[in-house]
Design an enzyme around this catalytic site. Sequence first.
Site, PDB file in Angstrom:
ATOM      1  N   ARG A 141     -19.092 -31.383  -9.554  1.00  0.00           N
ATOM      2  CA  ARG A 141     -18.593 -30.038  -9.390  1.00  0.00           C
ATOM      3  C   ARG A 141     -19.608 -28.928 -10.022  1.00  0.00           C
ATOM      4  O   ARG A 141     -20.227 -28.078  -9.309  1.00  0.00           O
ATOM      5  CB  ARG A 141     -16.998 -29.649  -9.828  1.00  0.00           C
ATOM      6  CG  ARG A 141     -16.265 -30.649  -9.111  1.00  0.00           C
ATOM      7  CD  ARG A 141     -15.980 -30.052  -7.770  1.00  0.00           C
ATOM      8  NE  ARG A 141     -15.888 -28.748  -7.396  1.00  0.00           N
ATOM      9  CZ  ARG A 141     -16.113 -28.317  -6.074  1.00  0.00           C
ATOM     10  NH1 ARG A 141     -16.384 -29.174  -4.997  1.00  0.00           N
ATOM     11  NH2 ARG A 141     -15.985 -26.888  -5.870  1.00  0.00           N
ATOM     12  N   ASP A 174     -27.244 -39.241  -9.486  1.00  0.00           N
ATOM     13  CA  ASP A 174     -25.851 -39.460  -9.502  1.00  0.00           C
ATOM     14  C   ASP A 174     -25.510 -40.815  -9.300  1.00  0.00           C
ATOM     15  O   ASP A 174     -26.138 -41.564  -8.605  1.00  0.00           O
ATOM     16  CB  ASP A 174     -25.220 -38.496  -8.151  1.00  0.00           C
ATOM     17  CG  ASP A 174     -23.735 -38.519  -8.635  1.00  0.00           C
ATOM     18  OD1 ASP A 174     -23.166 -37.346  -9.241  1.00  0.00           O
ATOM     19  OD2 ASP A 174     -23.017 -39.254  -7.934  1.00  0.00           O
ATOM     20  N   CYS A 208     -17.109 -23.756 -20.099  1.00  0.00           N
ATOM     21  CA  CYS A 208     -16.701 -22.573 -19.188  1.00  0.00           C
ATOM     22  C   CYS A 208     -15.747 -21.753 -19.849  1.00  0.00           C
ATOM     23  O   CYS A 208     -15.838 -20.622 -20.031  1.00  0.00           O
ATOM     24  CB  CYS A 208     -16.302 -22.752 -17.847  1.00  0.00           C
ATOM     25  SG  CYS A 208     -14.625 -23.929 -17.813  1.00  0.00           S
ATOM     26  N   THR A 256      -7.258 -28.186 -26.290  1.00  0.00           N
ATOM     27  CA  THR A 256      -8.155 -27.854 -25.836  1.00  0.00           C
ATOM     28  C   THR A 256      -9.296 -27.508 -26.779  1.00  0.00           C
ATOM     29  O   THR A 256      -8.942 -27.479 -28.146  1.00  0.00           O
ATOM     30  CB  THR A 256      -8.149 -26.231 -24.973  1.00  0.00           C
ATOM     31  OG1 THR A 256      -9.323 -25.832 -24.780  1.00  0.00           O
ATOM     32  CG2 THR A 256      -7.620 -25.420 -25.755  1.00  0.00           C
ATOM     33  N   ARG A 282      -3.191 -27.250 -17.754  1.00  0.00           N
ATOM     34  CA  ARG A 282      -3.755 -27.738 -16.547  1.00  0.00           C
ATOM     35  C   ARG A 282      -2.860 -27.116 -15.557  1.00  0.00           C
ATOM     36  O   ARG A 282      -1.561 -27.591 -15.674  1.00  0.00           O
ATOM     37  CB  ARG A 282      -4.027 -29.052 -16.414  1.00  0.00           C
ATOM     38  CG  ARG A 282      -5.403 -29.506 -17.252  1.00  0.00           C
ATOM     39  CD  ARG A 282      -6.600 -29.221 -16.592  1.00  0.00           C
ATOM     40  NE  ARG A 282      -7.775 -29.275 -17.456  1.00  0.00           N
ATOM     41  CZ  ARG A 282      -8.332 -30.504 -17.753  1.00  0.00           C
ATOM     42  NH1 ARG A 282      -7.928 -31.496 -17.432  1.00  0.00           N
ATOM     43  NH2 ARG A 282      -9.642 -30.391 -18.329  1.00  0.00           N
ATOM     44  N   ASN A 328     -14.308 -21.112 -13.208  1.00  0.00           N
ATOM     45  CA  ASN A 328     -14.648 -22.150 -13.997  1.00  0.00           C
ATOM     46  C   ASN A 328     -15.721 -22.957 -13.727  1.00  0.00           C
ATOM     47  O   ASN A 328     -16.524 -23.798 -14.513  1.00  0.00           O
ATOM     48  CB  ASN A 328     -13.426 -23.023 -14.506  1.00  0.00           C
ATOM     49  CG  ASN A 328     -12.823 -23.568 -13.267  1.00  0.00           C
ATOM     50  OD1 ASN A 328     -12.201 -22.782 -12.743  1.00  0.00           O
ATOM     51  ND2 ASN A 328     -12.948 -24.975 -12.930  1.00  0.00           N
TER      52      ASN A 328
END
Length: 355
Positions: A11, A33, A152, A220, A243, A324
């Site tokens: 992402r 990747d 983020c 977190t 979440r 984010n």
Amino acid sequence: MIRVGINGFGRVGRALYRVCQERPGVEIAAINDINPDPGNIAYLLQYDSTYGKLPGTVLGGDGHLSHDGRKIPLFSESSVAGVPWARHGVDVVVEATGVIDNVRSARGCLGGPVRKVVVTSSPEEVDQTIVFGVNEGTYDPASHDVIAASICDANACAPVLRLLWDAFGIEHGFCTTLHPWLSYQNLMDGPSKSQAIAGEIYHHYALGRDSTASIIPKPTTVIAAVERVLPAIRGKFDCFSYRVPTKVVASADLSVKLGRKTTLPELQALLKAGAARSPRILRWSDEPLVSIDFAQTEQSAAVDGRWLQLRDAEYAKIVLWYDNEWGYAHRVADLLSLVGGTLCDPRKLAAGVKA
């Protein structure tokens, strides 16, 4: 021209690719990747359920990703240090996998044309962590070779906390974030598999529950990440996260006891002025918006003026919104420009964002 290698095309990696297409002076020169299917990598870049179709034609095959005919070398190595970045003239490697072994081995990429590594997390194993709007002026090109872009949530909260600290001081506070699901979460109940450490099951079992069916409370690291760039608040904050079953745009609820008494108009003026001075970093919003309205927001955070509150002249509540993925990718791109030496004055990064 900065030639950039992206390690990890998930992402963040794909959002960064899209952002860099709009940045003059930044060129994606190589991609790595673990996905071994070039056609699938091209497909995921071309078609995105959050940000739509990437303009142009994207194809994958024969060891390359092709975007409108421009070929980008494509690799499928498990380690960032195993990619021949230097052979392809890469200046800066972006380590975007979140895998701790890659963070630890990223320094092995340095040499030849590869001058810097940017890490898209907030680990200890770096030379410096940079959050724009807080400490970008501390970057030292002579001694900082592996630089973290933090996370983020810290990019959203730290600039606001810096404003509060400078203006009022801070006694203590709480930070609660509401964060969209991430790709390693489950569609059905199961073990919570760590993204950072392959094969490890995360000890917080609730994170393995169906991500689409529940709001999931979890720990977190946002405050630990903020403390790395704003050490003045060390030990003053606690934090907590949910979440939530949405795909993009997070929110942060900051509850802060200020170091001196103030008024709501003064607090509002401080945050508005901060957004006006650094429009690339902060945005002020007082419209009746919901989370999806902040998708593709380029700023690190939008302060929601509707919910700004002050009690007993010293207890402040501030609500932030931030994309984010997209907003964070813009800060990583800013860091590429900074470490790539294309900006003679890092303070220039605080101006000139699109509304």
